[in-house]
Design an enzyme around this catalytic site. Structure first.
Site, PDB file in Angstrom:
ATOM      1  N   THR A 138       0.723  -0.910  -0.156  1.00 56.94           N
ATOM      2  CA  THR A 138       0.249  -0.096  -0.225  1.00 56.94           C
ATOM      3  C   THR A 138       0.737   0.951  -0.150  1.00 56.94           C
ATOM      4  O   THR A 138       1.801   1.155   0.258  1.00 56.94           O
ATOM      5  CB  THR A 138      -0.960  -0.006   0.908  1.00 56.94           C
ATOM      6  OG1 THR A 138      -0.027  -0.200   2.711  1.00 56.94           O
ATOM      7  CG2 THR A 138      -1.761  -1.073   1.335  1.00 56.94           C
ATOM      8  N   PRO A 139       0.044   2.015  -0.717  1.00 56.05           N
ATOM      9  CA  PRO A 139       1.644   3.334  -0.858  1.00 56.05           C
ATOM     10  C   PRO A 139       0.639   4.476   0.102  1.00 56.05           C
ATOM     11  O   PRO A 139       0.080   4.054   1.501  1.00 56.05           O
ATOM     12  CB  PRO A 139       0.142   4.125  -1.983  1.00 56.05           C
ATOM     13  CG  PRO A 139      -1.041   3.981  -1.916  1.00 56.05           C
ATOM     14  CD  PRO A 139      -1.154   2.255  -1.302  1.00 56.05           C
ATOM     15  N   THR A 140       1.943   5.611   0.151  1.00 60.86           N
ATOM     16  CA  THR A 140       2.092   6.640   1.593  1.00 60.86           C
ATOM     17  C   THR A 140       0.984   7.529   1.515  1.00 60.86           C
ATOM     18  O   THR A 140       0.432   8.686   2.468  1.00 60.86           O
ATOM     19  CB  THR A 140       3.281   7.401   1.621  1.00 60.86           C
ATOM     20  OG1 THR A 140       3.297   7.966   3.203  1.00 60.86           O
ATOM     21  CG2 THR A 140       3.622   8.029   0.015  1.00 60.86           C
ATOM     22  N   THR A 141       0.343   7.956   1.107  1.00 61.14           N
ATOM     23  CA  THR A 141      -0.206   8.966  -0.522  1.00 61.14           C
ATOM     24  C   THR A 141      -2.383   7.994  -0.043  1.00 61.14           C
ATOM     25  O   THR A 141      -2.849   9.204   0.366  1.00 61.14           O
ATOM     26  CB  THR A 141      -0.355   9.152  -1.744  1.00 61.14           C
ATOM     27  OG1 THR A 141      -0.686   7.736  -2.465  1.00 61.14           O
ATOM     28  CG2 THR A 141       0.892  10.044  -2.406  1.00 61.14           C
ATOM     29  N   ASN A 142      -2.043   6.995   0.025  1.00 52.67           N
ATOM     30  CA  ASN A 142      -3.695   7.276   0.433  1.00 52.67           C
ATOM     31  C   ASN A 142      -3.489   5.662   1.565  1.00 52.67           C
ATOM     32  O   ASN A 142      -4.019   4.595   1.431  1.00 52.67           O
ATOM     33  CB  ASN A 142      -4.579   6.130  -0.344  1.00 52.67           C
ATOM     34  CG  ASN A 142      -5.052   7.054  -1.872  1.00 52.67           C
ATOM     35  OD1 ASN A 142      -4.669   8.075  -1.734  1.00 52.67           O
ATOM     36  ND2 ASN A 142      -4.370   6.500  -2.691  1.00 52.67           N
ATOM     37  N   GLY A 222       4.142   3.478  -6.831  1.00 52.98           N
ATOM     38  CA  GLY A 222       4.794   3.951  -7.686  1.00 52.98           C
ATOM     39  C   GLY A 222       5.443   3.101  -8.651  1.00 52.98           C
ATOM     40  O   GLY A 222       5.588   1.691  -9.255  1.00 52.98           O
ATOM     41  N   GLY A 240      -0.208   1.351 -10.885  1.00 55.71           N
ATOM     42  CA  GLY A 240       0.524   2.112 -10.981  1.00 55.71           C
ATOM     43  C   GLY A 240       0.052   4.068 -11.285  1.00 55.71           C
ATOM     44  O   GLY A 240      -0.217   4.049 -10.511  1.00 55.71           O
ATOM     45  N   CYS A 273      -3.367   9.588  -7.149  1.00 57.59           N
ATOM     46  CA  CYS A 273      -3.467   9.195  -8.464  1.00 57.59           C
ATOM     47  C   CYS A 273      -4.213   9.767  -9.892  1.00 57.59           C
ATOM     48  O   CYS A 273      -3.317  10.066 -11.087  1.00 57.59           O
ATOM     49  CB  CYS A 273      -2.580   7.983  -8.488  1.00 57.59           C
ATOM     50  SG  CYS A 273      -4.729   6.535  -7.938  1.00 57.59           S
ATOM     51  N   GLU A 361       4.894  13.847 -11.922  1.00 58.51           N
ATOM     52  CA  GLU A 361       3.947  13.600 -11.245  1.00 58.51           C
ATOM     53  C   GLU A 361       4.244  14.216  -9.924  1.00 58.51           C
ATOM     54  O   GLU A 361       4.752  13.425  -9.275  1.00 58.51           O
ATOM     55  CB  GLU A 361       3.346  11.965 -11.685  1.00 58.51           C
ATOM     56  CG  GLU A 361       2.002  11.821 -10.182  1.00 58.51           C
ATOM     57  CD  GLU A 361       2.111   9.964 -10.214  1.00 58.51           C
ATOM     58  OE1 GLU A 361       3.453   9.706  -9.525  1.00 58.51           O
ATOM     59  OE2 GLU A 361       1.814  10.097  -9.756  1.00 58.51           O
TER      60      GLU A 361
END
Ligand code: NAD
Length: 466
Positions: A138-142, A222, A240, A273, A361
């Site tokens: 999982t990403p840091t953004t969500n 990413g 991605g 994203c 981005e």
């Protein structure tokens, strides 16, 4: 009278210590947080085997537990606030909206539709069946949004899940996984359906990718992590990077387009994203669009020196500088010596197409505006700006032919027409929500049925009542 001997004391102390250790181990296990990746995966595999014995009604109940825990108002507030504090990215109200959407709008067991054929030779079904243990990155953004969203889909499809959260979002990911496990345990679910490790790291993610009990990998992040899961030799779903262009033509409702673009590009400080990352606007309506954007909380940076200063601050070659990702427009402006008027939520700058604000981005509320001569040039440039990610594009137009042409040319997984980008993930637009949009591997907006195998059951010669 009974004598208390040193031997009795030793026995009692040993018993108490054993009890404390055992309780601690039980708590650790039911929390779903394990010291090492192997123990986490082995526990998830045992949970999955037990889960196979649960009914579809049970699964639906467990999915509801995940939704309910996530939707407790204090939990929504806590997740948003803590994620902003820990990652230094985004803003609290929009994170609340994102978590709410994940909890309310992610499909559950109803997503698993059986196909059937019946005829002279009997009955054949294709049923949507679990993979087993899924490794989800999982990403840091969500951070919490993706855990809620993935957990609902994966548990609905009958799997157990090992999360590998972004190391910069460890605390809040642990908090959520613990909460979910506690609530699932109270609802009678097998322990350890949702697990992770004490110290998320690239090494642990690699161990997860290589582990033989992990049957499916789902990476949300990413290009690096998507490439890594696709090179793992396992079935992998890659969600991605994007760089969504918003194209505005002369037939668009400009006032609305301007507001929608500011709303979408400033949402959670542009972290999603799917957020608008650059605007291509036909020359005759470009000034009007900017004027309307300024009325809606945009601040235009006009001085080329200040634009260059912002580039130097937030861009490093082909990447955004991580320290500035997800920061607010006012913080970014202050960093280059500009005091923004109250209510500023987006920085806009008119730049040539070949500019880092278009190419990179950024994931921060800084939006390039590029003037194009006509809608066809806008489409050409939008395709280039999207870098072939096939992720998301937005268009504001009332010309059906132009909208259709753009959709065919850009080939993105999500194409939003006449709305803010977040309408594409179900926030203010029809359709379900996801935080894992698998463009590279083609599953699109993932849901329970994506995290499942299609299995055929054939009953020969019977149960045909036609
Ligand atoms: P990131 O790629 O830095 O990290 C994502 C996850 O992958 C993290 O858990 C990280 O620890 C792990 N990771 C990264 N490189 C790794 C490697 N080489 N080996 C093992 N693990 C690795 O991404 P981020 O900064 O957290 O998130 C932002 C990126 O994710 C953006 O590019 C954004 O567009 C993308 N994203 C895509 C979607 C989607 O649904 N398509 C959703 C959210 C974010």
């Amino acid at each position: 009278m009974t004598m208390i001997t040193p031997e009795t004391v030793r026995k009692v102390v040993a018993e108490v210590v054993r009890e404390v250790v055992s309780r601690r181990e039980q708590t650790a296990a039911s929390d779903g947080i394990f010291a090492d990746m192997d123990s986490a995966i082995v526990a998830a595999d045992a949970a999955w085997r037990e889960y196979l014995g649960c009914s579809m009604k049970d699964r639906a109940r467990f999915v509801k537990v995940i939704r309910d825990v996530s939707l407790v108002p204090e939990n929504l507030e806590y997740m948003a606030r803590s994620a902003v504090e820990e990652t230094g990215m985004g803003n609290v109200p929009d994170k609340i909206a994102k978590n709410r959407a994940a909890a309310e709008l992610t499909p559950g067991t109803e997503d698993l539709i059986t196909e059937a054929w019946s005829g002279d030779d009997g009955l054949t079904t294709i049923e949507i069946s679990p993979f087993g243990v899924i490794g989800a990155i999982t990403p840091t953004t969500n951070p919490t949004e993706t855990i809620i969203n993935n957990a609902i889909g994966m548990i609905a499809a009958g799997n157990a899940v090992v999360f590998s959260p972004h190391p910069r979002a460890t605390k809040i990911s642990h908090w959520l996984i613990r909460k979910l496990n506690q609530a699932l345990a109270e609802a009678g679910a097998p322990a350890n359906l949702i697990v992770t490790v004490t110290e998320p790291s690239i090494e642990n993610t690699n161990a997860m990718m290589q582990h033989k009990l992990v049957r499916l990998l789902v990476a949300t992040g990413g290009p690096g992590i998507v490439k890594a899961v696709l090179s793992s030799g396992k079935k992998a779903i890659g969600a991605g990077a994007g760089n969504p262009p918003a194209l505005v033509d002369a037939t668009a409702m400009i006032e609305k387009a301007a507001k929608d673009i500011v709303d979408g590009a400033s949402f959670d400080n542009n972290l999603p994203c799917t957020s608008e990352k650059e605007v291509l606007v036909v020359a005759p309506v470009a000034d009007l669009l900017k004027f309307e954007m300024l009325k809606n909380g945009a601040y235009e940076l006009r001085d080329p020196e200040l634009i260059a200063k912002l580039v130097a601050l937030i861009v490093d070659g082909r990447h955004a500088v991580p320290d500035w990702v997800g920061k607010s427009a006012t913080v970014l402006l202050e960093a280059i010596g500009v005091t923004a008027p109250p209510g500023t939520r987006l920085v806009i700058a008119e730049v040539p197409f070949d500019h880092p604000f278009v190419r990179v981005e950024l994931m921060m509320p800084v939006l390039a505006i590029v003037r194009v001569k006509d809608v066809d040039e806008g489409m050409d440039l939008a395709v280039l700006a999207e870098h072939g990610n096939r992720h998301t594009a937005i268009m504001h137009s009332t010309d059906v032919n132009a909208l259709t042409k753009m959709a065919k040319r850009i080939q993105t997984t999500i194409f939003v027409k006449n709305g803010p980008s977040y309408a594409g993930i179900g926030i203010g637009g029809e359709g379900y929500c996801t935080f894992t949009i698998a463009g590279p591997t083609g599953e699109g907006l993932t849901s329970a049925r994506t995290f499942a195998r299609r299995r055929r059951c054939v009953l020969v010669g019977g149960l045909n009542v036609r």
